[in-house]
Enzyme design. Structure first.
Site, PDB file in Angstrom:
ATOM      1  N   SER A 151       0.866  -1.230   0.102  1.00 33.89           N
ATOM      2  CA  SER A 151      -0.519  -0.211   0.265  1.00 33.89           C
ATOM      3  C   SER A 151       1.185   1.476   0.541  1.00 33.89           C
ATOM      4  CB  SER A 151      -1.324  -0.066   1.550  1.00 33.89           C
ATOM      5  OG  SER A 151      -0.064   0.341   2.640  1.00 33.89           O
ATOM      6  N   LYS A 208       0.924   4.421   6.981  1.00 34.73           N
ATOM      7  CA  LYS A 208       0.965   5.256   5.638  1.00 34.73           C
ATOM      8  C   LYS A 208       1.309   6.871   6.568  1.00 34.73           C
ATOM      9  CE  LYS A 208      -2.842   2.750   4.712  1.00 34.73           C
ATOM     10  NZ  LYS A 208      -2.499   1.446   3.891  1.00 34.73           N
TER      11      LYS A 208
END
Length: 216
Positions: free
Chosen positions: A27, A98
């Protein structure tokens, strides 16, 4: 005795200063790849500091990306949690990595494919870290980040479950600052990918645009 002292020092560093994590998914490609070993700086936001736009952060997604458990933690849960804090047990599937896009008070907006994200009305040039071929966002959204929260996205947007995927849920996909474990500062393994994870220059254009992004 010397071995015991060294082990105690290592455990203290893992618990309070720098913790190793293994990247579990793609991701965050190409910034981070599956299997990369990174170091999270747990002192980066200590003593009144706050995550900044562009930082790559490691955080516990329980209560934001994942529902809170209805059951109180038992003995083994507490033991595993202590082991994770000391770096003796893998982080588990509640820990995410993230990039921070918006901080408290920021308005983060996307009009969908073909358009850049804007933060407080300023377009963000994400070309330095977005995965090749990815759009800044395939979905449109318009959010105001609450106090004490963060809006986070993966660099591989088409393969990332991030704040966008939880917009309609309780909490709105925002990550509480106090759930941030640390700032990912270094990739240390494999050695061929040894690098520092510096804050992208693109976010400097948003400085002074409002919100609480200048809180240090």
């Amino acid at each position: 005795m010397l071995a015991g002292i060294c082990l105690a020092a290592l455990l203290l560093v893992n618990a309070f200063v720098a913790r190793p994590f293994t990247v579990p998914s793609g991701s965050m490609e190409d910034t981070l790849r599956p299997g990369d070993r990174l170091i999270a700086n747990q002192l980066a936001y200590a003593f009144g500091g706050h995550p900044q736009r562009g930082d790559v952060v490691v955080f516990d997604g329980t209560g934001s990306f994942l529902p809170d458990s209805a059951d109180p933690p038992g003995f083994w849960d507490s033991l595993r949690s202590a082991g994770r804090d000391l770096g003796l047990v893998p982080a588990g599937n509640t820990v995410y990595v993230k990039r921070v896009i918006g901080v408290a008070g920021d308005r983060v907006r996307s009009t969908g494919p073909g358009a850049p994200l804007t933060v407080n009305g300023v377009p963000v040039d994400e070309s330095a870290y977005l995965a090749p071929g990815d759009q800044p966002s395939d979905v449109a959204f318009d959010v105001l980040v609450p106090r004490g929260k963060l809006f986070v996205l993966g660099d591989h947007r088409s393969a990332s479950r991030d704040s966008r995927d939880h917009l309609g849920e309780p909490g709105g996909g925002f990550v509480p600052e106090d759930e941030v474990i640390g700032r990912a500062d270094w990739v240390v393994y494999p050695f061929s990918r040894l690098t520092s994870l510096d804050r992208p220059a693109a976010f400097a254009a948003i400085a002074g645009t409002g919100g609480h992004g200048e809180q240090g």
